[in-house]
Design an enzyme around this catalytic site. Structure first.
Site, PDB file in Angstrom:
ATOM      1  N   ASP A 368     -51.384 -26.929  54.691  1.00  0.00           N
ATOM      2  CA  ASP A 368     -51.850 -28.362  55.677  1.00  0.00           C
ATOM      3  C   ASP A 368     -51.357 -29.775  55.369  1.00  0.00           C
ATOM      4  O   ASP A 368     -50.162 -29.772  53.788  1.00  0.00           O
ATOM      5  CB  ASP A 368     -52.902 -27.750  55.678  1.00  0.00           C
ATOM      6  CG  ASP A 368     -54.060 -28.445  57.055  1.00  0.00           C
ATOM      7  OD1 ASP A 368     -53.244 -29.117  57.661  1.00  0.00           O
ATOM      8  OD2 ASP A 368     -55.287 -28.914  56.679  1.00  0.00           O
ATOM      9  N   LYS A 520     -63.895 -36.744  73.159  1.00  0.00           N
ATOM     10  CA  LYS A 520     -62.037 -37.331  72.353  1.00  0.00           C
ATOM     11  C   LYS A 520     -61.833 -36.227  71.591  1.00  0.00           C
ATOM     12  O   LYS A 520     -62.612 -34.975  71.863  1.00  0.00           O
ATOM     13  CB  LYS A 520     -62.917 -38.197  70.537  1.00  0.00           C
ATOM     14  CG  LYS A 520     -63.612 -37.427  69.830  1.00  0.00           C
ATOM     15  CD  LYS A 520     -63.786 -38.038  68.729  1.00  0.00           C
ATOM     16  CE  LYS A 520     -64.205 -37.889  67.209  1.00  0.00           C
ATOM     17  NZ  LYS A 520     -65.333 -37.185  67.623  1.00  0.00           N
ATOM     18  N   ARG A 559     -51.277 -40.083  63.592  1.00  0.00           N
ATOM     19  CA  ARG A 559     -52.212 -39.129  64.067  1.00  0.00           C
ATOM     20  C   ARG A 559     -53.617 -39.797  65.592  1.00  0.00           C
ATOM     21  O   ARG A 559     -53.796 -40.391  65.132  1.00  0.00           O
ATOM     22  CB  ARG A 559     -53.252 -38.314  63.466  1.00  0.00           C
ATOM     23  CG  ARG A 559     -54.138 -37.124  64.311  1.00  0.00           C
ATOM     24  CD  ARG A 559     -54.995 -36.580  63.368  1.00  0.00           C
ATOM     25  NE  ARG A 559     -55.753 -35.185  63.684  1.00  0.00           N
ATOM     26  CZ  ARG A 559     -56.883 -34.325  63.128  1.00  0.00           C
ATOM     27  NH1 ARG A 559     -57.458 -35.312  61.853  1.00  0.00           N
ATOM     28  NH2 ARG A 559     -57.181 -33.301  63.705  1.00  0.00           N
ATOM     29  N   THR A 620     -49.441 -27.889  60.449  1.00  0.00           N
ATOM     30  CA  THR A 620     -50.558 -28.547  61.185  1.00  0.00           C
ATOM     31  C   THR A 620     -50.483 -28.762  62.081  1.00  0.00           C
ATOM     32  O   THR A 620     -50.360 -28.546  63.038  1.00  0.00           O
ATOM     33  CB  THR A 620     -50.424 -29.624  60.229  1.00  0.00           C
ATOM     34  OG1 THR A 620     -51.798 -30.982  60.999  1.00  0.00           O
ATOM     35  CG2 THR A 620     -49.000 -31.097  60.598  1.00  0.00           C
ATOM     36  N   GLY A 621     -52.030 -28.851  62.828  1.00  0.00           N
ATOM     37  CA  GLY A 621     -52.691 -29.721  64.051  1.00  0.00           C
ATOM     38  C   GLY A 621     -51.919 -30.652  64.572  1.00  0.00           C
ATOM     39  O   GLY A 621     -52.601 -31.157  65.763  1.00  0.00           O
ATOM     40  N   ASP A 622     -51.659 -31.481  63.827  1.00  0.00           N
ATOM     41  CA  ASP A 622     -51.712 -33.242  64.573  1.00  0.00           C
ATOM     42  C   ASP A 622     -50.214 -32.905  65.301  1.00  0.00           C
ATOM     43  O   ASP A 622     -49.410 -32.056  65.527  1.00  0.00           O
ATOM     44  CB  ASP A 622     -50.887 -33.981  62.705  1.00  0.00           C
ATOM     45  CG  ASP A 622     -51.621 -34.653  62.633  1.00  0.00           C
ATOM     46  OD1 ASP A 622     -53.009 -33.927  62.571  1.00  0.00           O
ATOM     47  OD2 ASP A 622     -52.043 -35.144  60.964  1.00  0.00           O
ATOM     48  N   ASN A 706     -60.893 -20.629  60.527  1.00  0.00           N
ATOM     49  CA  ASN A 706     -59.995 -19.596  60.994  1.00  0.00           C
ATOM     50  C   ASN A 706     -58.895 -19.737  59.863  1.00  0.00           C
ATOM     51  O   ASN A 706     -58.425 -19.151  59.564  1.00  0.00           O
ATOM     52  CB  ASN A 706     -59.840 -20.703  62.056  1.00  0.00           C
ATOM     53  CG  ASN A 706     -60.563 -21.312  63.270  1.00  0.00           C
ATOM     54  OD1 ASN A 706     -61.488 -19.554  63.358  1.00  0.00           O
ATOM     55  ND2 ASN A 706     -61.245 -21.946  64.349  1.00  0.00           N
TER      56      ASN A 706
END
EC number: 7.2.2.3
Length: 1037
Positions: A368, A520, A559, A620-622, A706
């Site tokens: 991550d 957001k 981000r 990554t979720g970015d 998750n």
């Protein structure tokens, strides 16, 4: 544990009654003193399923070890042949071996228990008006517990406050769907309410899947629902299910049941199904050697036509003992225990010993970004407001809203910040902010679960997720903190952040009775819910401009989040208002660019991985641009690869792009992508599966609920100790206490060091066994006057060499520091393990020549300088006719001892010469460096020195020499010993030289180029050629 007595079941009672019955306060909790008193009364919050480390089981494993069994048989035979001294010595060694092994393994088990407690689930508890994280084992009835998404409920709780709160109770009820909880739900006293329907309770060991809550602990330990299940399972107490008498084929099933049970417990007693894979392999090796020992004993008897006299029995004992490395298991236990301690010192908690062995073989790390590669302390760096322009923040303290400067630039919607940075002007946040900023500041503060407060000492204390803290600190700069806004705004409803839809929303009511939604989330997910911006309809060109601004901010490594809001009509029931309704037709407010700077050590750690043949993937979720910028900064992507370079198309993918590929398409790629942005949990699993199909050995990091599937799927699952959820920690093999990427690299380095050290002492121990077996098998040919074989080494001499001479230096080898090139080599193959071809070849080569030089020492002294008279009864007693035999035996004993000690130093490096163990250029070599390499491992140096000195008392002390060791003092024979030892030393050095000449430096990785040096942007190279050069070089030959 004392049963808690209350008037009615807590799910029938309302919140106030529960609060009063448990003598607690919801806002303040118990006092620390009261909590301590209740802990003494009710006991710790533990299930009684495991009694912990069992001393007698550890002791039994030591006694039934194959190595020990051989010694017990040898002692029995010695006593049976009335050789009391030899039997006594062997018995003493058995007791010593069992004692040392028991102490070390028991300490190792205790260490493992203590390390597990370090990673045990924590509970957030309010005590004395302050909420802190404590060990969940310290929870007591009456404690007020705070829960959030990802937590494991630490005890049975009566909920007193819930916000969109759901738990997974599949462990208790089998219900696959999460259960929606309601703290204010009530039930009639006579109503029959099943466990799964008690929605005002949260049960121990269930998992919080959504929202947050607060509850009063009403049951702990075995009094919980999960405790009742554990008690029921204990009453059943059956590892295997016994068939019922009325079942078909009952008799056949019953026989299978008995066979399974017997097989299981026999294997357990023998140690064949307990311990780590390496420990099990070594246990199997021990039993193989035990069988070989029996075969060798039979060979001795066969050589004497099965006419078994006392002398034949003694020779059989000697040969059986010679094949067994008696101290191997004990030394391994010590090494593993030390490996655990070293890991904990390097901020890595090993939850499963298998991971300790496996870390050295990791070929790929999937990490991550946030908090692992980066610092995890975010600041709001840039803001873009369509109706205003840009805001920029510069600060040195992420958590202090009073430090740093805010500058602004009024710009048209289509203007780009990087072209006008010089025009930015400072803004004083203490002044009343512009009306254009108000929606931004309110959304930052209210759509937020973090807290930012200043203590009496002036220190700023923050709690919450780093992203939310950054937004909250930003709004606080303008005096629009959440605490300030809550004076005029009332909370109505929250839609918590969901990893699938990547957004969060809240509803507040102001003093005028107006209800407002503040939202957001990811830019794409917020934008798709927006219909207006700045009071105007949001057209497609406007959306494209917003995306362009987002990409501009993301290209700076930021981000990027989008904020939106809308006024909403009052609902009849806020709890049933669908999320889609609340989050529809939003008004776009702004983009916020948040910066999480890389950790200073991340770049060096990534470079070290490349040199070690380990590929680093960032999942990554970015946003892709944010992920790309950080990956480039730390070296995952080479900095000289531009965004327009065609190779960037496979280096960076989004989760949706990767998920869209079939397995066949993924497998057709010659290299997997370096960065996956917008990565969902299932994408991580797919990535691991793809790596496994390429025969990669994968370490995966994770922190959320998750992430548990991917952590379990990976060869080594790594959870975050600071910000990781309890579910992730439970699914992991190791836990990082500092959430730092460099700690992963440290763990791999420690795993490689330990693997090398195990190979070192295994080789060291087995070389002496091979040499002794060769010596004694050939020694069968030396017959005395009554045609009985005379052993060149007595049983006590063999035991001394195996236990005293070898054991302590082997322990020292287990403490060896990592070689300078430990992270310059390719990962080892975990499937092969320590018994690699090179180790087996070295063992046979070194062992063979040890047997040869020992045998030649015997021959030279007996037949070269001696009379060759083997006399009679020299295996049992000393008399004048045995003088030559006893002297030759002393010389052989000395040769074997000194050769074993030479090997202890030589195996510090398998290839390099003893004179240059670290392989420095010979031009830099000096005698001081040579001495330093010999004594840098002080335990090993002292062990070798004491073992060498111990030879002389055994040879020269009367009674001990002739009656115990069956040898005598020597004089000129030391010259033969010196020559034999020198021959052995030169032989080892020659073999190492041959190894070096046969070893390909490219395979060692010594000259392997780093990722940055390997990549080229030459147009002549195709994409596949470039991928091939990047990664296939670092695969095993």
């Amino acid at each position: 544990m004392v049963t808690i007595n209350i008037s009615n079941p807590v799910y029938f009672s309302d919140i106030k009654d529960v609060e009063s019955e448990f003598l607690t306060s919801i806002p303040n909790g118990l006092t620390h003193e009261e909590a301590q008193n209740r802990l003494s009364e009710y006991g710790e919050n533990r299930l009684e399923a495991d009694s912990g480390v069992s001393a007698w089981k550890v002791l039994l494993r030591q006694v039934l070890n194959a190595m020990c069994v051989v010694l017990i048989l040898a002692a029995a035979l010695s006593f049976g042949t009335t050789d009391w001294i030899e039997g006594g010595v062997i018995s003493a060694i058995i007791v010593l071996n069992i004692t040392v092994g028991f102490i070390q393994e028991y300490k190792a088990e205790k260490t493992m228990d203590s390390l597990r407690t370090l990673a045990s689930p924590m509970a957030h508890v309010t005590r004395s008006s302050k909420t802190d994280a404590i060990d969940s084992h310290l929870l007591v009835p009456g404690d007020v517990v705070v829960l959030k998404t990802g937590d494991v409920v630490p005890a049975d709780l009566r909920l007193v406050e819930t916000v969109n709160f759901e738990t997974d109770e599949a462990l208790l009820t089998g219900e696959s769907l999460p259960v929606i909880k309601d703290a204010h739900a009530t039930f009639q006293m006579n109503e029959d309410v099943p466990i799964g329907d008690r929605i005002n309770l949260a049960y121990s060991s269930s998992i919080v899947t959504k929202g947050r809550a607060k509850g009063i602990c009403y049951a702990t330990g075995m009094q919980t629902q999960i405790g009742a299940i554990a008690a029921g399972l204990r009453q059943k107490g059956k590892l295997f299910q016994r068939p019922e008498k009325d079942e078909p084929n009952y008799r056949r099933k019953l026989n299978k049941y008995y066979l399974k049970v017997t097989s299981y417990y026999v294997q357990r007693v023998l140690g064949l199904n307990v311990g780590t894979p390496l420990q099990r392999k070594l246990t199997v090796l021990a039993y193989i050697l035990f069988c070989i020992a029996i075969i060798l004993a039979i060979i001795v008897m066969a050589a004497h036509s099965f006419h078994v006299t006392n002398e034949v029995s003694i020779y059989a004992i000697s040969l059986g003992i010679s094949i067994i490395p008696e101290s191997l298991i004990a030394v391994l236990s010590i090494t593993m225990a030390m490996g655990q301690k070293n890991m904990s010192k390097r901020r890595v908690i090993v939850r499963k010993l298998e991971a300790l062995e496996a870390l050295g073989g990791v070929t790929d790390i999937c990490s991550d970004k946030t908090g692992t590669i980066t610092q995890g302390k975010m600041i709001t760096r840039r803001v873009w407001i369509p109706s205003y322009g840009y805001l920029s923040v510069d600060t040195s303290d992420a958590n202090n809203p009073t430090i740093g400067t805010v500058s602004g630039l009024e710009a048209a919607m289509q203007d780009v910040l990087k072209e006008k940075k010089q025009e930015m002007k400072n803004i004083d946040p203490s002044n009343q902010p512009s009306d254009q900023f108000i929606p931004l500041l309110k959304t930052c503060a209210l759509c937020n679960l973090s807290t930012v407060n200043q203590t009496e000492t002036g220190e700023w204390v923050v709690k919450g997720e780093p992203t939310e803290i950054a937004l909250h600190v930003f709004s606080k700069r303008f005096n629009y903190g959440k605490e300030d806004l809550l004076k005029t705004n009332t909370f109505v409803r929250e839609y918590p952040f969901d990893s699938e839809i990547k957004r969060m929303a809240v509803i507040y009511e102001d003093q005028q009775g107006q209800y407002t939604v503040y939202a957001k989330g990811a830019v794409e997910r917020i934008l798709e819910r927006c219909s207006t911006s700045n009071g105007s309809t949001l057209e497609e060109p406007d959306r494209e401009l917003i995306i362009a601004q987002m990409e501009t901010l993301a290209a700076e490594g930021l981000r990027v989040l989008a904020l939106a809001t809308k006024v909403i009509d009052k609902a009849d029931n806020w709890e049933t208002l669908p999320r889609d309704v609340a989050e529809s037709s939003l008004e776009f407010v702004s983009l916020v660019g948040i910066y999480d700077p890389p950790r200073t050590e991340s770049k060096g750690a990534v470079e070290l991985c490349h040199r070690a043949g380990i590929r680093v993937h960032m999942l990554t979720g970015d946003h892709p641009e944010t992920a790309k910028a950080i990956a480039r900064e730390v070296g995952i992507i080479p900095p000289f690869i531009s965004d327009r370079d065609p190779n960037m198309s496979w280096m960076v993918m989004t989760g949706s792009q990767f998920d869209a590929l079939s397995d066949e398409e993924v497998d057709s790629l010659k290299a997997l992508c370096l960065v996956i942005a917008r990565c969902a949990p299932q994408t991580k699993v797919k990535m691991i599966e793809a790596l496994h199909r390429r025969k990669a050995f994968v370490a995966m990091t994770g922190d959320g609920v998750n992430d548990s599937p991917s952590l379990k799927q990976a060869n080594v699952g790594i959870a975050m100790g600071q910000n990781g959820s309890d579910v992730a920690k439970d699914a992991s093999d190791i836990v990082l206490t500092d959430d730092n990427f460099s700690s992963i690299v440290n763990a791999i380095e420690e795993g490689r060091r330990m693997f090398d050290n195990i190979m070192r002492f295994v080789l060291h121990l087995l070389v002496s066994n091979v040499g002794e077996v060769i010596l004694l098998v050939v020694g069968l040919a030396f017959r005395d006057e009554v045609h009985l074989s005379v052993f060149p080494m007595s049983p006590v001499e063999i035991l001394w060499c195996n236990m005293i001479t070898s054991s302590f230096p082997s322990m020292g080898l287990g403490m060896e520091l990592a070689q300078p090139d430990v992270m310059e080599r390719l990962p080892h193959d975990n499937k092969v393990g320590i018994f690699q071809k090179s180790l087996i070849v070295d063992m046979m080569v070194y062992g063979f020549f040890l047997g040869v030089v020992s045998l030649m020492t015997w021959v030279v002294i007996m037949y070269g300088f001696g009379t060759g008279n083997l006399s009679y009864d020299c295996n049992a007693h000393y008399h004048a006719g045995c003088n030559d035999v006893f002297k030759a035996r002393s010389a052989v004993f000395a040769v074997v001892t000194f050769c074993i000690l030479i090997m202890a130093v030589e195996v510090k490096n398998f290839d390099n010469s003893l004179f240059n163990l670290h392989g420095i250029p010979w031009g830099e070599w000096n005698f001081r460096y040579f001495l330093h390499t010999l004594v840098e491992n002080k335990f090993l140096a002292w062990a070798i020195a004491l073992a060498a000195v111990s030879v002389f008392p055994t040879i020269y002390i009367p009674v001990i020499n002739r009656d115990v060791f069956k040898h005598t003092y020597i004089g000129w024979e030391w010259g033969v010993v010196a020559v034999a030892v020198m021959f052995y030393f030169f032989y080892v050095e020659i073999w190492k030289s041959i190894r070096r000449s046969l070893t390909n430096p490219q395979k060692k990785g010594k000259f392997r180029r780093t990722l940055s040096n390997t990549i080229t942007t030459e147009s002549k190279l195709s994409e596949k050629d470039l991928e091939h050069r990047l990664f296939l070089q670092s695969r095993r030959a």
